[in-house]
Design a protein around this motif. Structure first.
Motif, PDB file in Angstrom:
ATOM      1  N   ALA A  69       0.951  -1.313  -0.007  1.00  0.00           N
ATOM      2  CA  ALA A  69       0.038  -0.033   0.037  1.00  0.00           C
ATOM      3  C   ALA A  69       0.713   1.180  -0.013  1.00  0.00           C
ATOM      4  O   ALA A  69       0.487   2.226  -0.583  1.00  0.00           O
ATOM      5  N   GLY A  70       2.014   1.142   0.709  1.00  0.00           N
ATOM      6  CA  GLY A  70       3.122   2.611   0.818  1.00  0.00           C
ATOM      7  C   GLY A  70       3.363   2.795  -0.551  1.00  0.00           C
ATOM      8  O   GLY A  70       3.638   3.880  -0.947  1.00  0.00           O
ATOM      9  N   ILE A  71       3.819   1.565  -1.277  1.00  0.00           N
ATOM     10  CA  ILE A  71       4.398   1.848  -2.643  1.00  0.00           C
ATOM     11  C   ILE A  71       3.217   2.160  -3.663  1.00  0.00           C
ATOM     12  O   ILE A  71       3.368   3.266  -4.563  1.00  0.00           O
ATOM     13  N   PHE A  77       0.126   3.660  -3.151  1.00  0.00           N
ATOM     14  CA  PHE A  77      -0.301   4.912  -3.050  1.00  0.00           C
ATOM     15  C   PHE A  77       0.521   6.069  -2.563  1.00  0.00           C
ATOM     16  O   PHE A  77       0.191   7.283  -2.224  1.00  0.00           O
ATOM     17  N   ALA A  78       2.036   5.785  -2.749  1.00  0.00           N
ATOM     18  CA  ALA A  78       2.830   6.685  -2.203  1.00  0.00           C
ATOM     19  C   ALA A  78       2.734   7.417  -0.955  1.00  0.00           C
ATOM     20  O   ALA A  78       2.557   8.532  -0.744  1.00  0.00           O
ATOM     21  N   MET A  79       2.628   6.478  -0.261  1.00  0.00           N
ATOM     22  CA  MET A  79       2.558   6.839   1.150  1.00  0.00           C
ATOM     23  C   MET A  79       3.433   6.182   2.405  1.00  0.00           C
ATOM     24  O   MET A  79       3.108   5.056   3.012  1.00  0.00           O
ATOM     25  N   PRO A  80       4.667   6.812   2.316  1.00  0.00           N
ATOM     26  CA  PRO A  80       5.544   6.280   3.443  1.00  0.00           C
ATOM     27  C   PRO A  80       5.137   6.124   4.689  1.00  0.00           C
ATOM     28  O   PRO A  80       5.844   5.341   5.452  1.00  0.00           O
ATOM     29  N   GLU A  81       4.301   6.945   5.106  1.00  0.00           N
ATOM     30  CA  GLU A  81       3.931   6.950   6.657  1.00  0.00           C
ATOM     31  C   GLU A  81       3.231   5.926   7.268  1.00  0.00           C
ATOM     32  O   GLU A  81       3.062   5.373   8.179  1.00  0.00           O
ATOM     33  N   ILE A  82       2.699   4.829   6.012  1.00  0.00           N
ATOM     34  CA  ILE A  82       2.034   3.644   6.708  1.00  0.00           C
ATOM     35  C   ILE A  82       2.926   2.157   6.656  1.00  0.00           C
ATOM     36  O   ILE A  82       2.811   1.422   7.016  1.00  0.00           O
ATOM     37  N   LEU A  83       4.257   2.450   6.196  1.00  0.00           N
ATOM     38  CA  LEU A  83       5.278   1.740   6.205  1.00  0.00           C
ATOM     39  C   LEU A  83       5.454   0.987   7.485  1.00  0.00           C
ATOM     40  O   LEU A  83       5.794   1.991   8.428  1.00  0.00           O
ATOM     41  N   GLY A  84       5.309  -0.432   7.883  1.00  0.00           N
ATOM     42  CA  GLY A  84       5.487  -0.880   8.890  1.00  0.00           C
ATOM     43  C   GLY A  84       4.768  -0.689  10.154  1.00  0.00           C
ATOM     44  O   GLY A  84       4.795  -1.149  11.295  1.00  0.00           O
ATOM     45  N   GLN A  85       3.366  -0.113   9.757  1.00  0.00           N
ATOM     46  CA  GLN A  85       2.474   0.023  10.749  1.00  0.00           C
ATOM     47  C   GLN A  85       1.334  -1.148  10.835  1.00  0.00           C
ATOM     48  O   GLN A  85       0.840  -1.674   9.825  1.00  0.00           O
ATOM     49  N   THR A  86       1.295  -1.625  11.864  1.00  0.00           N
ATOM     50  CA  THR A  86       0.495  -2.989  12.305  1.00  0.00           C
ATOM     51  C   THR A  86      -0.437  -2.913  13.417  1.00  0.00           C
ATOM     52  O   THR A  86      -0.167  -1.709  14.163  1.00  0.00           O
ATOM     53  N   GLN A  87      -1.293  -3.740  13.796  1.00  0.00           N
ATOM     54  CA  GLN A  87      -2.057  -3.653  15.021  1.00  0.00           C
ATOM     55  C   GLN A  87      -0.998  -3.788  16.187  1.00  0.00           C
ATOM     56  O   GLN A  87      -1.276  -3.113  17.108  1.00  0.00           O
ATOM     57  N   ARG A 140       6.124  12.711  -0.980  1.00  0.00           N
ATOM     58  CA  ARG A 140       5.659  11.220  -0.862  1.00  0.00           C
ATOM     59  C   ARG A 140       6.066  10.278  -1.926  1.00  0.00           C
ATOM     60  O   ARG A 140       6.520   9.632  -1.846  1.00  0.00           O
ATOM     61  N   LYS A 141       6.120  10.705  -3.206  1.00  0.00           N
ATOM     62  CA  LYS A 141       6.415  10.209  -4.422  1.00  0.00           C
ATOM     63  C   LYS A 141       7.738  10.052  -4.753  1.00  0.00           C
ATOM     64  O   LYS A 141       8.376   9.065  -4.658  1.00  0.00           O
ATOM     65  N   SER A 142       8.551  11.026  -4.067  1.00  0.00           N
ATOM     66  CA  SER A 142       9.788  11.023  -4.169  1.00  0.00           C
ATOM     67  C   SER A 142      10.419  10.009  -3.168  1.00  0.00           C
ATOM     68  O   SER A 142      11.445   9.348  -3.472  1.00  0.00           O
ATOM     69  N   ALA A 143      10.051  10.087  -1.981  1.00  0.00           N
ATOM     70  CA  ALA A 143      10.496   9.232  -0.830  1.00  0.00           C
ATOM     71  C   ALA A 143      10.411   7.847  -1.207  1.00  0.00           C
ATOM     72  O   ALA A 143      11.389   7.093  -1.343  1.00  0.00           O
ATOM     73  N   MET A 144       9.037   7.437  -1.834  1.00  0.00           N
ATOM     74  CA  MET A 144       8.890   5.925  -2.047  1.00  0.00           C
ATOM     75  C   MET A 144       9.930   5.737  -3.382  1.00  0.00           C
ATOM     76  O   MET A 144      10.399   4.433  -3.448  1.00  0.00           O
ATOM     77  N   SER A 145      10.113   6.579  -4.278  1.00  0.00           N
ATOM     78  CA  SER A 145      10.754   6.410  -5.528  1.00  0.00           C
ATOM     79  C   SER A 145      12.172   6.096  -4.937  1.00  0.00           C
ATOM     80  O   SER A 145      13.156   5.157  -5.441  1.00  0.00           O
ATOM     81  N   GLN A 146      12.862   7.059  -4.024  1.00  0.00           N
ATOM     82  CA  GLN A 146      14.149   6.771  -3.942  1.00  0.00           C
ATOM     83  C   GLN A 146      14.435   5.354  -2.772  1.00  0.00           C
ATOM     84  O   GLN A 146      15.286   4.772  -2.966  1.00  0.00           O
ATOM     85  N   VAL A 147      13.187   5.054  -1.832  1.00  0.00           N
ATOM     86  CA  VAL A 147      13.264   3.870  -1.300  1.00  0.00           C
ATOM     87  C   VAL A 147      13.476   2.674  -2.273  1.00  0.00           C
ATOM     88  O   VAL A 147      14.297   1.716  -1.986  1.00  0.00           O
TER      89      VAL A 147
END
Length: 323
Positions: A217-219, A221-231, A269-276
């Protein structure tokens, strides 16, 4: 074995520590609060059992408790309206298991209840107790193949003091497996109040699926803030750290260049996910990138652990933060 005992499901919250540990909980009048008031100060015990969100069922092992005190007081809902609740102080007695339950006079009765001496059974059935504390997070130190300390930390519910448990899993599992186990233990303790082989394997499976979803989902929708988020919480790992650093750097650059905040966020957001993706050499294939992100970026291993390995892992940890 006891014939029956009043069963109180815990949707959220913690179990009191067996052997006299105390914990406070809020109960609604129509969800058992009135019955707790009747039990206050008596010698009648009730059985507190966690509700497993992952499996949508009651866990069959809980802690018997005595109701020391119940105080009626108002709480407030989202609209600011007063709602009557009961604040109960509970004293933990011992771990117990039930075999069935039935409804009776607006209550749930556990049937076939028996004491489970978990501490004494650790050699054959290893477990970690979550009773009496709130596991909040953890960390795995990658010192070397033979030196992999894993720490789970949280708060003592009675004193508010920070406490933790630690075990060195070096030589037993890989660094990626140790990191995955860390997350699994936290999730099992938070949901079941007990980490056993079964609850650990279940927690690891749910945790890794949620982590893979966060990558995809992070990739997408270009949303780095949700990476690694779980219950179970937020996973600290190279992928999330990189994404956060790149996002912050690009966002500030765009603001300094005169771009408005909304456009700066979207571009960052787009730049961060692209670089990652470039740094971690992740494929663009949607069917592979989530697994690659989990393994290469988050240092997790989704391979199911053998039961024998799970037992040895749990035996390395103390039964509880109190020994």
């Amino acid at each position: 074995m006891s014939d029956s005992m009043i069963l109180f499901p815990l949707m959220s919250g913690v179990l009191p520590r067996p052997g006299g540990g105390r914990a406070k909980g809020i109960f609604l009048p129509d969800q058992g609060g009135s019955w707790l008031a009747r039990l206050a100060g008596t010698r009648n015990n009730l059985l507190l059992c966690p509700w497993l969100n992952d499996e949508e069922r009651l866990y069959p092992v809980g802690v018997s408790a005595r109701v020391l005190d119940v105080e009626a007081q108002p709480a407030f809902d989202e609209d600011g309206q007063a709602v009557p609740v009961f604040l109960a102080t509970l004293e933990g007695q011992e771990f117990m298991r039930w075999h069935s339950f039935r409804g009776s006079q607006e209550l749930v009765l556990a049937e076939g209840v028996e004491t489970v001496p978990l501490r004494q059974m650790r050699k054959k059935y290893p477990a970690i107790s979550g009773a009496g504390w709130q596991p909040a997070g953890g960390y795995t130190e990658f010192r070397g193949p033979e030196d992999l300390p894993v720490t789970i930390y949280g708060l003592d519910v009675e004193t508010g003091r920070e406490i933790s448990i630690t075990a060195n899993l070096g030589g037993l599992v890989t660094p990626e497996q140790a990191h995955t186990i860390e997350h699994g233990i936290i999730r099992a303790l938070q949901q079941a109040g007990l980490c056993t082989v079964r609850t650990l394997l279940s927690a690891i499976a749910h945790e890794t699926e949620e982590l893979k979803w966060s990558v995809e989902a992070g990739i997408r929708f270009a949303m780095p803030e949700i990476l690694g988020q779980t219950q179970g919480g937020a996973c600290g790992n190279p992928m999330t750290y990189l994404a956060q650093a790149y996002f912050s750097e690009t966002f500030l650059e765009q603001l300094e260049a005169g771009e408005n905040a909304a456009d700066a966020v979207a571009r960052a957001r787009k730049s961060a996910m692209s670089q990652v993706m470039e740094d971690l050499d992740l494929t663009g294939d949607p069917q592979l990138r989530a697994l690659e992100g989990l393994k290469k970026g988050m240092s997790h291993d989704d391979t199911p652990l053998p039961v024998a390995v799970c037992k040895r892992v749990l035996q390395q940890f103390p039964f509880s933060p109190w020994g």
